[in-house]
Write a protein that holds these residues in place. Structure first.
Motif, PDB file in Angstrom:
ATOM      1  N   ILE A 172      27.001  97.764  70.733  1.00 52.91           N
ATOM      2  CA  ILE A 172      25.583  98.092  70.861  1.00 52.91           C
ATOM      3  C   ILE A 172      25.045  98.762  69.607  1.00 52.91           C
ATOM      4  CG2 ILE A 172      23.925  99.555  72.064  1.00 52.91           C
ATOM      5  CD1 ILE A 172      25.407  98.985  74.637  1.00 52.91           C
ATOM      6  N   ASN A 173      25.802  99.673  69.106  1.00 54.84           N
ATOM      7  CA  ASN A 173      25.297 100.477  67.996  1.00 54.84           C
ATOM      8  C   ASN A 173      25.003  99.634  66.767  1.00 54.84           C
ATOM      9  OD1 ASN A 173      24.430 103.000  67.217  1.00 54.84           O
ATOM     10  ND2 ASN A 173      26.342 103.430  66.133  1.00 54.84           N
ATOM     11  N   THR A 174      25.915  98.766  66.412  1.00 50.41           N
ATOM     12  CA  THR A 174      25.761  97.990  65.171  1.00 50.41           C
ATOM     13  C   THR A 174      25.174  96.614  65.427  1.00 50.41           C
ATOM     14  OG1 THR A 174      27.990  97.148  65.443  1.00 50.41           O
ATOM     15  CG2 THR A 174      27.722  99.102  64.065  1.00 50.41           C
TER      16      THR A 174
ATOM     17  N   ILE B 120      26.976  94.219  66.158  1.00 54.57           N
ATOM     18  CA  ILE B 120      27.985  93.282  65.647  1.00 54.57           C
ATOM     19  C   ILE B 120      28.733  92.658  66.816  1.00 54.57           C
ATOM     20  CG2 ILE B 120      30.244  93.230  64.475  1.00 54.57           C
ATOM     21  CD1 ILE B 120      29.021  95.120  62.408  1.00 54.57           C
ATOM     22  N   VAL B 121      29.053  91.377  66.663  1.00 54.88           N
ATOM     23  CA  VAL B 121      29.773  90.664  67.706  1.00 54.88           C
ATOM     24  C   VAL B 121      31.243  91.044  67.662  1.00 54.88           C
ATOM     25  CG1 VAL B 121      30.456  88.419  68.571  1.00 54.88           C
ATOM     26  CG2 VAL B 121      28.203  88.735  67.586  1.00 54.88           C
ATOM     27  N   LEU B 122      31.751  91.504  68.798  1.00 52.17           N
ATOM     28  CA  LEU B 122      33.168  91.875  68.855  1.00 52.17           C
ATOM     29  C   LEU B 122      34.007  90.658  69.234  1.00 52.17           C
ATOM     30  CD1 LEU B 122      32.678  95.233  70.758  1.00 52.17           C
ATOM     31  CD2 LEU B 122      33.031  94.901  68.297  1.00 52.17           C
TER      32      LEU B 122
ATOM     33  N   ASP C  88      25.766  80.685  64.480  1.00 53.49           N
ATOM     34  CA  ASP C  88      26.635  81.787  64.092  1.00 53.49           C
ATOM     35  C   ASP C  88      26.423  82.956  65.060  1.00 53.49           C
ATOM     36  OD1 ASP C  88      27.664  84.130  62.885  1.00 53.49           O
ATOM     37  OD2 ASP C  88      27.746  83.023  60.982  1.00 53.49           O
TER      38      ASP C  88
ATOM     39  N   ASP D 268      27.147  86.001  64.984  1.00 53.12           N
ATOM     40  CA  ASP D 268      26.711  87.277  64.399  1.00 53.12           C
ATOM     41  C   ASP D 268      25.198  87.318  64.248  1.00 53.12           C
ATOM     42  OD1 ASP D 268      29.079  88.828  63.991  1.00 53.12           O
ATOM     43  OD2 ASP D 268      29.702  87.271  62.571  1.00 53.12           O
ATOM     44  N   LEU D 269      24.626  86.167  63.838  1.00 50.12           N
ATOM     45  CA  LEU D 269      23.176  86.129  63.660  1.00 50.12           C
ATOM     46  C   LEU D 269      22.481  86.262  65.006  1.00 50.12           C
ATOM     47  CD1 LEU D 269      22.708  83.342  60.975  1.00 50.12           C
ATOM     48  CD2 LEU D 269      23.173  85.779  60.719  1.00 50.12           C
TER      49      LEU D 269
ATOM     50  N   GLY E  26      22.822  89.745  66.295  1.00 43.11           N
ATOM     51  CA  GLY E  26      21.970  90.643  65.533  1.00 43.11           C
ATOM     52  C   GLY E  26      20.543  90.555  66.015  1.00 43.11           C
ATOM     53  N   MET E  27      20.056  89.329  66.156  1.00 45.92           N
ATOM     54  CA  MET E  27      18.688  89.141  66.611  1.00 45.92           C
ATOM     55  C   MET E  27      18.502  89.694  68.016  1.00 45.92           C
ATOM     56  SD  MET E  27      16.993  88.108  64.183  1.00 45.92           S
ATOM     57  CE  MET E  27      15.381  87.908  64.932  1.00 45.92           C
TER      58      MET E  27
ATOM     59  N   SER F  79      20.094  92.135  69.385  1.00 47.28           N
ATOM     60  CA  SER F  79      19.994  93.598  69.306  1.00 47.28           C
ATOM     61  C   SER F  79      18.621  94.005  68.804  1.00 47.28           C
ATOM     62  CB  SER F  79      21.053  94.156  68.357  1.00 47.28           C
ATOM     63  OG  SER F  79      22.315  93.770  68.800  1.00 47.28           O
ATOM     64  N   ALA F  80      18.177  93.292  67.750  1.00 50.58           N
ATOM     65  CA  ALA F  80      16.897  93.636  67.156  1.00 50.58           C
ATOM     66  C   ALA F  80      15.763  93.478  68.161  1.00 50.58           C
ATOM     67  CB  ALA F  80      16.638  92.741  65.943  1.00 50.58           C
TER      68      ALA F  80
ATOM     69  N   ILE G 298      17.874  88.385  60.073  1.00 48.64           N
ATOM     70  CA  ILE G 298      19.299  88.714  59.980  1.00 48.64           C
ATOM     71  C   ILE G 298      20.043  87.595  59.268  1.00 48.64           C
ATOM     72  CG2 ILE G 298      21.399  89.190  61.297  1.00 48.64           C
ATOM     73  CD1 ILE G 298      19.601  90.542  63.363  1.00 48.64           C
TER      74      ILE G 298
ATOM     75  N   TRP H 254      20.682  93.084  57.769  1.00 53.20           N
ATOM     76  CA  TRP H 254      19.405  93.231  58.465  1.00 53.20           C
ATOM     77  C   TRP H 254      18.325  93.412  57.417  1.00 53.20           C
ATOM     78  CZ3 TRP H 254      18.751  95.193  63.987  1.00 53.20           C
ATOM     79  CH2 TRP H 254      19.862  94.814  64.777  1.00 53.20           C
TER      80      TRP H 254
ATOM     81  N   TYR I 107      16.350 100.216  64.249  1.00 48.88           N
ATOM     82  CA  TYR I 107      16.984  99.122  63.499  1.00 48.88           C
ATOM     83  C   TYR I 107      18.121  99.610  62.610  1.00 48.88           C
ATOM     84  CZ  TYR I 107      13.087  96.055  64.802  1.00 48.88           C
ATOM     85  OH  TYR I 107      12.180  95.302  65.491  1.00 48.88           O
TER      86      TYR I 107
ATOM     87  N   GLY J  55      23.850 102.093  63.499  1.00 48.14           N
ATOM     88  CA  GLY J  55      25.094 101.369  63.281  1.00 48.14           C
ATOM     89  C   GLY J  55      25.230 100.760  61.899  1.00 48.14           C
TER      90      GLY J  55
END
Ligand SMILES: Nc1nc2c(ncn2[C@@H]2O[C@H](COP(=O)(O)OP(=O)(O)OP(=O)(O)O)[C@@H](O)[C@H]2O)c(=O)[nH]1
Ligand SMILES: [Mg+2]
Lengths: 579, 165
Positions: free
Chosen positions: A158-160, A162-164, A176, A178-179, A182-183, A185-186, B40, B57, B72, B75
């Motif tokens: 959650i914090n970063t 990033i996909v674990l 991808d 990760d993308l 990321g989106m 989360s954003a 991203i 980001w 944003y 992390g």
């Protein structure tokens, strides 16, 4: 001193007296506590009971024992892998089998899908849809047949953001992770910031279009995001929730101190893959009415066609059989060329076309070309037919065949009889003839005329060449008969010679009587010639009274001897014999 | 594989997006499309010891109407503050942003990218100013998203710093 000792001894004695039993008991207990062997022995007796008791009361024993067991298994595997291998090998086989079976089943299922849907009208529609939307056909099929399908699962820090860990269902092409993560989360950050939500409020579902959604489950440090097609059941959420709790329990610290290293989370890969569920829509296999109609029509046509083929075949075979059984025909071969039948063989010309050609109703469709070579059938029926055709017997004649001998029965004119005799043997298949049962009509007529003539008598007056009264009529009758004989004799090719015999009664001298009788005969001869009968086959002779026609018992009787009679001779032309 | 989140921060139109695009996709466009929200990108960076997956980001640029959202930043393992060399004010914005970052997520490895070095003749920022910052321990790179100058270096230096920490 001794008193002291005694006193001391006395106390001991007193103690002994008072608490000897107890003392011994205590000593025994002490010994028991001190000696580990004794204790072990005792615990070993009560341990099984204690364990089962604690299990009943909702125990901690399994939890307590787990590390120990884990450790001992580890040691066991390290020191003696053989033992464990032997122990688990019975379970290994079925396990592997099960895994292989389920993989195969999956493959067959998806293959089934594509095959099932490839050839239906629905399938064609979907293919068109796939073409229009630039999607894969398999994807369209899934879209229509699935109730839901979990396509991807992300385990996200959650914090970063990033996909674990990230898992994808079989044939899905994913971006991808990760993308995406990321989106994701954003977006959540954006929404949360923008709407000033309460602490703990989270986005739980994102929707795209009508059938795709993302389910998000939040934990303390990690979240699970599942990309789902269709309409999943709500208990799927509970499953993810539990999975998330498990992950936090096992790797809470790693999550908290996450520094970008995702390797430790690969242990959850398997569990996440288990979350990739799907459920298929039960397709009602309704055949579209159009397709059904087409099927029925095709079916009917083929049935009709089949029946037709069967019928024509049958009638063809029957027809061929008929031809083969037909006398006067020899079928050598029958072939079908370009849908047309060709028959090769021998045909007696007497076989009529009507007997050959397909005539019956069932044979109407038979299209046939003949290639016949003429021949003579020696079948009795045909020999007879041929004979009838050759001989053209009159209606009064019946021709029979027995073996190779032909016989004619009935009446016929001379001419036909001669023809019969001459040509019977030239007819193919005939080796001999029998004409004994033919009655010669002309000969019979001749015989009858001769007989008639032989009975004719002309009477004269006494001692004269003059007729008695009423002889003219008999005379002209005789002329007619002779003319007839004359005609018939040439027909039957016999020469007839007619003796005109003159008779007298017994009175008078023999010389006179001879003269008189000759004169009477001459008179008749002349009369005949006068009537146009050629003289060459009439011979007048006088025999006086040598042949007595009637006994002369009275003078009246004499009249019967004053007469002319006729005697007729047959002279066979060939043999010259006289009959 | 280690993954790290980094943030591109700076005033609007300083070239944050351009730098990322140049670095990740090796393309540059003169056209300006301001970033809305976040972009991203992901790229693999090879350093001497490690390979790192950088999750970049690329945030929208800050202006008087829109402050950068703290959420944003969460992390992030590093930041690149992008300054437009041709606009002096952008340096101040960058420094302000750094203060904001330090306050919200604690001090974080970072570098300062002074961009548009291809237009150095139009620069408003003094070299001495940058040198001063450098002496204070700030890693300054003069980059150009247009020519690609020092772009790779900027990202690699940040990664190095992040991994040292
Ligand atoms: N000459 C030159 N122009 C640049 C350079 N980097 C960016 N630009 C131009 O500057 C403008 C803005 O670039 P962006 O990368 O979109 O800036 P940004 O920081 O992402 O802007 P926002 O997203 O609005 O905050 C564009 O027109 C780019 O072509 C550079 O190194 N040299
Ligand atoms: Mg931008």
């Amino acid at each position: 001193m001794s008193q002291k000792i005694d006193k001391h001894n006395g106390l001991d004695e007193l103690k002994d007296l008072l608490i000897k039993e107890e003392k011994e008991k205590i000593q025994r207990i002490e010994r028991r506590l001190d000696d580990p062997m004794v204790r072990a022995k005792e615990i070993s007796q009560s341990l099984p009971e204690a364990i089962s008791l604690s299990l009943i009361n909702g125990s901690h024993i399994p939890r307590v024992l787990q590390p120990v067991i884990d450790e001992s298994i580890k040691i066991s595997v390290k020191n003696n892998p053989e033992t464990i291998a032997t122990a688990i090998s019975p379970a290994l086989g079925p396990g592997i089998r099960k895994a292989i079976t389920s993989t195969l089943m999956g493959m067959i299922q998806s293959l089934n899908h594509v095959v099932n849907h490839s050839f239906s009208i629905q399938g064609i529609k979907w293919r068109f849809e796939a073409f229009k939307s630039h999607k894969q056909f398999a994807e369209i099929v899934l879209l229509h047949t699935l109730v839901y399908r979990v396509e991807q699962i992300f385990l996200i820090h959650i914090n970063t953001g990033i996909v674990l860990e990230h898992v994808v269902a079989g044939d899905i092409i994913s971006q991808d992770p990760d993308l995406v993560s990321g989106m994701l989360s954003a977006i959540q950050d954006f929404v949360k910031d923008s709407f000033q939500t309460n602490a703990g409020d989270e986005i739980e579902t994102l929707r795209m279009g009508s059938d795709r959604s993302i389910w998000i489950e939040h934990g303390e440090h990690a979240m699970i995001a599942a990309v789902i097609r269709g309409n999943p059941p709500l208990d799927l959420r509970i499953k993810y929730r539990e999975l998330l709790e498990e992950i936090h329990m096992k790797s809470g610290m790693t999550l908290e101190n996450f520094d970008g290293d995702t390797l430790p989370f690969s242990i959850f890969r398997k569990r996440l893959e288990e979350g990739l569920e799907f459920k298929e829509k039960k397709m009602q296999k309704r055949i579209s009415p159009l397709l059904a109609c087409i099927f029925i029509i095709i079916f009917l046509i083929s049935v009709m066609w089949g029946v037709n083929v069967f019928k024509t075949r049958k009638s063809w075979h029957q027809y061929l059989l008929r031809l083969k059984n037909q006398k006067g025909l020899i079928v050598l071969s029958a072939q079908k060329e370009n849908g047309k039948y060709h028959i090769y063989g021998l045909r007696d010309p007497m076989v009529k076309d009507a007997q050959l050609l397909p005539g019956k109703k069932s044979e109407k469709n038979i299209n046939v070309t003949f290639n016949w070579k003429p021949y003579c059938s020696l079948d009795p029926e045909f020999i007879l037919k041929r004979a009838n055709r050759f001989l053209k017997p009159p209606s009064t004649i019946k021709i029979n065949l027995s073996g190779n001998i032909i016989s004619a029965m009935g009446e016929a004119h001379q001419a036909w009889i001669e023809k019969f005799r001459k040509t019977a043997m030239t007819i193919p298949g005939i080796h001999g003839f029998n004409d004994k049962m033919i009655k010669n009509i002309d000969m019979n007529k001749l015989d009858a005329a001769v007989k008639k003539l032989a009975a004719v008598k002309l009477y004269f007056q006494s001692n004269s060449t003059k007729f008695i009264k009423g002889q003219e009529k008999i005379l002209s009758g005789a002329v007619d008969i002779i003319k007839k004989i004359r005609k018939l004799q040439s027909k039957v090719k016999t020469n007839i010679e007619i003796l005109i015999m003159g008779h007298t009664d017994s009175s008078g001298s023999e010389r006179v009587n001879r003269r008189l009788s000759l004169e009477r005969a001459r008179k008749i001869f002349n009369l005949f010639i006068f009537q146009g009968i050629p003289p060459d086959f009439l011979t007048p002779i006088g025999i006086g009274n040598k042949i007595v026609l009637a006994k002369e018992n009275s003078t009246k009787d004499r009249q019967y001897n004053r007469a002319i009679t006729f005697k007729i001779f047959y002279k066979n032309l060939k043999t010259g014999q006289i009959k | 594989m280690i993954k790290k989140k980094i943030c591109m921060l700076g005033a609007f139109a300083t070239g944050k997006t351009s730098l990322v695009r140049k670095y990740v996709h090796s393309i540059f466009s003169e056209k300006y499309h301001t970033t809305v929200g976040v972009n991203i990108e992901k790229v693999q960076v090879h350093t001497e010891n490690d390979d790192v997956d950088l999750i970049i980001w690329d945030l929208y640029g800050e202006d008087e109407f829109q402050k950068v959202r703290a959420s944003y930043l969460r992390g992030a393992s590093g930041c690149i503050y992008v300054v437009d060399g041709t606009r002096k004010a952008t340096l101040a914005t960058a420094l302000n942003l750094k203060k904001m970052v330090d306050n919200t997520i604690g001090s974080t490895p970072f570098i300062l990218a002074v961009n548009k070095s291809d237009l150095e003749d139009q620069w408003e920022i003094d070299m001495s100013l940058l040198e001063g910052l450098q002496q204070k321990g700030v890693f300054v790179v003069k980059t150009s998203a247009k020519t690609g100058e020092e772009v790779k270096k900027a990202f690699q230096e940040l990664v190095k710093e992040m991994l040292c920490k």
